[in-house]
Write a protein that holds these residues in place. Structure first.
Motif, PDB file in Angstrom:
ATOM      1  N   ALA A   1       0.836  -1.211   0.000  1.00  0.00           N
ATOM      2  CA  ALA A   1       0.000   0.000   0.000  1.00  0.00           C
ATOM      3  C   ALA A   1       0.867   1.255   0.000  1.00  0.00           C
ATOM      4  CB  ALA A   1      -0.932  -0.008   1.207  1.00  0.00           C
ATOM      5  N   GLU A   2       1.967   1.221   0.725  1.00  0.00           N
ATOM      6  CA  GLU A   2       2.866   2.369   0.776  1.00  0.00           C
ATOM      7  C   GLU A   2       3.569   2.573  -0.565  1.00  0.00           C
ATOM      8  OE1 GLU A   2       3.831   2.061   5.572  1.00  0.00           O
ATOM      9  OE2 GLU A   2       5.112   1.043   4.106  1.00  0.00           O
TER      10      GLU A   2
ATOM     11  N   GLU B   1       2.256   1.831  -3.437  1.00  0.00           N
ATOM     12  CA  GLU B   1       1.235   2.409  -4.310  1.00  0.00           C
ATOM     13  C   GLU B   1       1.027   3.888  -4.011  1.00  0.00           C
ATOM     14  OE1 GLU B   1      -2.039  -0.181  -3.551  1.00  0.00           O
ATOM     15  OE2 GLU B   1      -1.386  -1.688  -5.030  1.00  0.00           O
ATOM     16  N   ALA B   2       1.118   4.269  -2.730  1.00  0.00           N
ATOM     17  CA  ALA B   2       0.936   5.673  -2.355  1.00  0.00           C
ATOM     18  C   ALA B   2       2.057   6.529  -2.941  1.00  0.00           C
ATOM     19  CB  ALA B   2       0.907   5.810  -0.834  1.00  0.00           C
TER      20      ALA B   2
ATOM     21  N   GLY C   1       1.637   6.369  -6.882  1.00  0.00           N
ATOM     22  CA  GLY C   1       0.400   7.000  -7.323  1.00  0.00           C
ATOM     23  C   GLY C   1      -0.454   6.109  -8.191  1.00  0.00           C
TER      24      GLY C   1
ATOM     25  N   PRO D   1       4.798  11.438  -0.987  1.00  0.00           N
ATOM     26  CA  PRO D   1       3.974  12.389  -0.241  1.00  0.00           C
ATOM     27  C   PRO D   1       4.754  12.930   0.946  1.00  0.00           C
ATOM     28  CG  PRO D   1       2.760  10.356  -0.722  1.00  0.00           C
ATOM     29  CD  PRO D   1       4.178  10.118  -1.108  1.00  0.00           C
TER      30      PRO D   1
ATOM     31  N   GLN E   1       5.081  10.851   3.951  1.00  0.00           N
ATOM     32  CA  GLN E   1       5.901   9.654   3.817  1.00  0.00           C
ATOM     33  C   GLN E   1       7.363   9.980   4.113  1.00  0.00           C
ATOM     34  OE1 GLN E   1       4.255   6.904   2.856  1.00  0.00           O
ATOM     35  NE2 GLN E   1       5.936   5.450   2.807  1.00  0.00           N
TER      36      GLN E   1
END
Length: 225
Positions: A119-120, A122-123, A126, A193, A196
């Protein structure tokens, strides 16, 4: 070091012979190993108190101008083709599987942000990351499942391997190029981000405070959640 006058000629010859034999043994151990060999592993083959670091330095100097060099890589020592001769041997090399752009981006993110979850990843990218992308990197031996994050869903965390360091000729992940260099090379287009952050590369084998070991359930090794 043996200084003139410290011992007679016979003793000097004996001392030289002992170090010469140790040098040959270090050479044989490194040559016979399929993976980089650590100083600790080499020391196990030598008499107690042997100057392993000094022997490796001598051996590296001995091979410095040859077709193969003794190189420090992935936290150990290994023989590698001299850099200026590599282009002559490419025709004999096995062509590795070409990684997709998604796989390269994913590998870069894991290397710099490990331990990191899917998930991280993907964050940061993007976009969604397919399980197939992670599978390709694991099959290549460049990433591994580290543990499970102490968070809802208990997602698996990923990190790089010794094989990753060996393949890319790195002594540690600290030798990786900066993120700006990666973006300049077109391997990473997105900026993480602000929440992050941009951590320093760290591939410590020990689990971090927010990770638990992978369970004994075989599903842990298959799900990659």
């Amino acid at each position: 070091m043996i200084e003139a006058g410290d011992c007679n000629e016979g003793e000097a010859a004996e001392a030289f012979g002992a170090r010469h034999d140790q040098l040959r043994l270090v050479e044989a151990v490194v040559f016979a190993s399929a993976n980089p060999v650590s100083v600790a592993d080499i020391a196990l083959r030598l008499p107690a108190g042997a100057d392993v670091e000094g022997l490796l330095a001598d051996l590296a100097a001995l091979y410095a101008g040859r077709g193969v060099n003794l190189t420090k890589v992935a936290g150990g020592w290994a023989f590698r083709t001299a850099p200026d001769l590599g282009f002559l041997l490419r025709q004999d090399a096995v062509e590795p599987r070409r990684l997709s752009r998604a796989a390269l981006e994913t590998l870069a993110i894991i290397a710099y942000h490990q331990p990191v979850t899917r998930a991280e990843i993907e964050a940061i990218r993007g976009v969604a990351t397919s399980k197939g992308t992670l599978d390709v990197l694991m099959e290549a031996g460049w990433i591994r499942m580290r543990g499970r994050r102490r968070a809802p869903g208990r997602p698996v965390t990923y990190g790089t391997t010794v094989g990753f360091l060996d393949h890319f000729g790195l002594e540690s992940v600290g030798d990786l190029p900066g993120l700006e260099e990666l973006k300049g090379a077109g391997l990473l287009d997105t900026v993480p981000p602000s929440a992050q952050g941009i951590p320093g590369p760290n591939d410590d084998e020990a689990l971090s405070g927010d990770e638990d070991p992978l369970g004994d359930d075989p599903g842990d090794l298959l799900s990659g959640r």
